[in-house]
Design a protein around this motif. Sequence first.
Motif, PDB file in Angstrom:
ATOM      1  N   HIS A   6       0.800  -1.387   0.199  1.00 24.08           N
ATOM      2  CA  HIS A   6      -0.325   0.034  -0.141  1.00 24.08           C
ATOM      3  C   HIS A   6       0.868   1.201  -0.100  1.00 24.08           C
ATOM      4  O   HIS A   6       0.100   2.284  -0.100  1.00 24.08           O
ATOM      5  N   LEU A   7       2.201   0.789   0.040  1.00 21.82           N
ATOM      6  CA  LEU A   7       3.119   2.305   0.190  1.00 21.82           C
ATOM      7  C   LEU A   7       3.420   2.671  -1.159  1.00 21.82           C
ATOM      8  O   LEU A   7       4.003   3.559  -1.940  1.00 21.82           O
ATOM      9  N   LEU A   8       3.230   2.085  -2.190  1.00 18.43           N
ATOM     10  CA  LEU A   8       3.423   1.650  -3.449  1.00 18.43           C
ATOM     11  C   LEU A   8       2.945   2.616  -4.208  1.00 18.43           C
ATOM     12  O   LEU A   8       1.707   2.597  -3.560  1.00 18.43           O
ATOM     13  N   GLY A  48      -3.275 -10.275   2.666  1.00 19.54           N
ATOM     14  CA  GLY A  48      -1.980 -11.384   3.469  1.00 19.54           C
ATOM     15  C   GLY A  48      -1.616 -12.360   3.336  1.00 19.54           C
ATOM     16  O   GLY A  48      -1.351 -12.891   4.580  1.00 19.54           O
ATOM     17  N   GLN A  49      -2.356 -12.751   2.025  1.00 16.79           N
ATOM     18  CA  GLN A  49      -1.950 -13.950   1.864  1.00 16.79           C
ATOM     19  C   GLN A  49      -0.111 -14.339   1.305  1.00 16.79           C
ATOM     20  O   GLN A  49       0.346 -15.113   1.031  1.00 16.79           O
ATOM     21  N   ALA A  50       0.141 -12.705   0.382  1.00  9.66           N
ATOM     22  CA  ALA A  50       1.764 -12.901  -0.038  1.00  9.66           C
ATOM     23  C   ALA A  50       2.072 -11.137   0.443  1.00  9.66           C
ATOM     24  O   ALA A  50       1.343 -10.504   0.654  1.00  9.66           O
ATOM     25  N   VAL A  51       3.717 -11.237   0.357  1.00  7.05           N
ATOM     26  CA  VAL A  51       3.912 -10.225   0.359  1.00  7.05           C
ATOM     27  C   VAL A  51       5.147  -9.733  -0.757  1.00  7.05           C
ATOM     28  O   VAL A  51       5.282 -10.526  -2.079  1.00  7.05           O
ATOM     29  N   ILE A  52       5.598  -8.275  -0.833  1.00 11.15           N
ATOM     30  CA  ILE A  52       6.469  -7.702  -1.419  1.00 11.15           C
ATOM     31  C   ILE A  52       7.871  -7.900  -0.664  1.00 11.15           C
ATOM     32  O   ILE A  52       7.893  -7.545   0.277  1.00 11.15           O
ATOM     33  N   VAL A  53       8.864  -8.773  -1.097  1.00 12.89           N
ATOM     34  CA  VAL A  53      10.170  -8.820  -0.780  1.00 12.89           C
ATOM     35  C   VAL A  53      11.047  -7.691  -1.499  1.00 12.89           C
ATOM     36  O   VAL A  53      11.098  -8.567  -3.352  1.00 12.89           O
ATOM     37  N   PHE A  54      11.723  -7.247  -1.239  1.00 13.54           N
ATOM     38  CA  PHE A  54      13.021  -6.570  -2.032  1.00 13.54           C
ATOM     39  C   PHE A  54      14.190  -7.063  -0.821  1.00 13.54           C
ATOM     40  O   PHE A  54      14.589  -7.611   0.071  1.00 13.54           O
ATOM     41  N   ASP A  55      15.271  -7.546  -2.463  1.00 10.77           N
ATOM     42  CA  ASP A  55      16.177  -8.098  -2.153  1.00 10.77           C
ATOM     43  C   ASP A  55      17.350  -6.656  -2.629  1.00 10.77           C
ATOM     44  O   ASP A  55      18.090  -6.273  -3.379  1.00 10.77           O
ATOM     45  N   ALA A  56      18.007  -6.254  -1.535  1.00  8.52           N
ATOM     46  CA  ALA A  56      18.922  -5.140  -1.564  1.00  8.52           C
ATOM     47  C   ALA A  56      20.424  -5.876  -2.622  1.00  8.52           C
ATOM     48  O   ALA A  56      20.695  -4.890  -3.377  1.00  8.52           O
TER      49      ALA A  56
END
Length: 76
Positions: A6-8, A48-56
Amino acid sequence: MLIPYHLLEADTLDRLLEDFVTRDGTDNGDETPLVTRVERARHALHKGQAVIVFDAESQQCQLALKSEVPREWLEE
């Protein structure tokens, strides 16, 4: 690192979801229309079944099932 969807900005989220559902290995011969696959991914985020993962390190985002990410990531 988890990124709250929701921040995107809406356009950014749309492009991220479209990129995810069109990656090699994600369709498995599924001929479901692109818009439907994007909406399924969006629904999984909303529920809430999925999330966004960021790999730095790689500077890439992935969608992952919440049940598959390390528990400590969810507590941060």
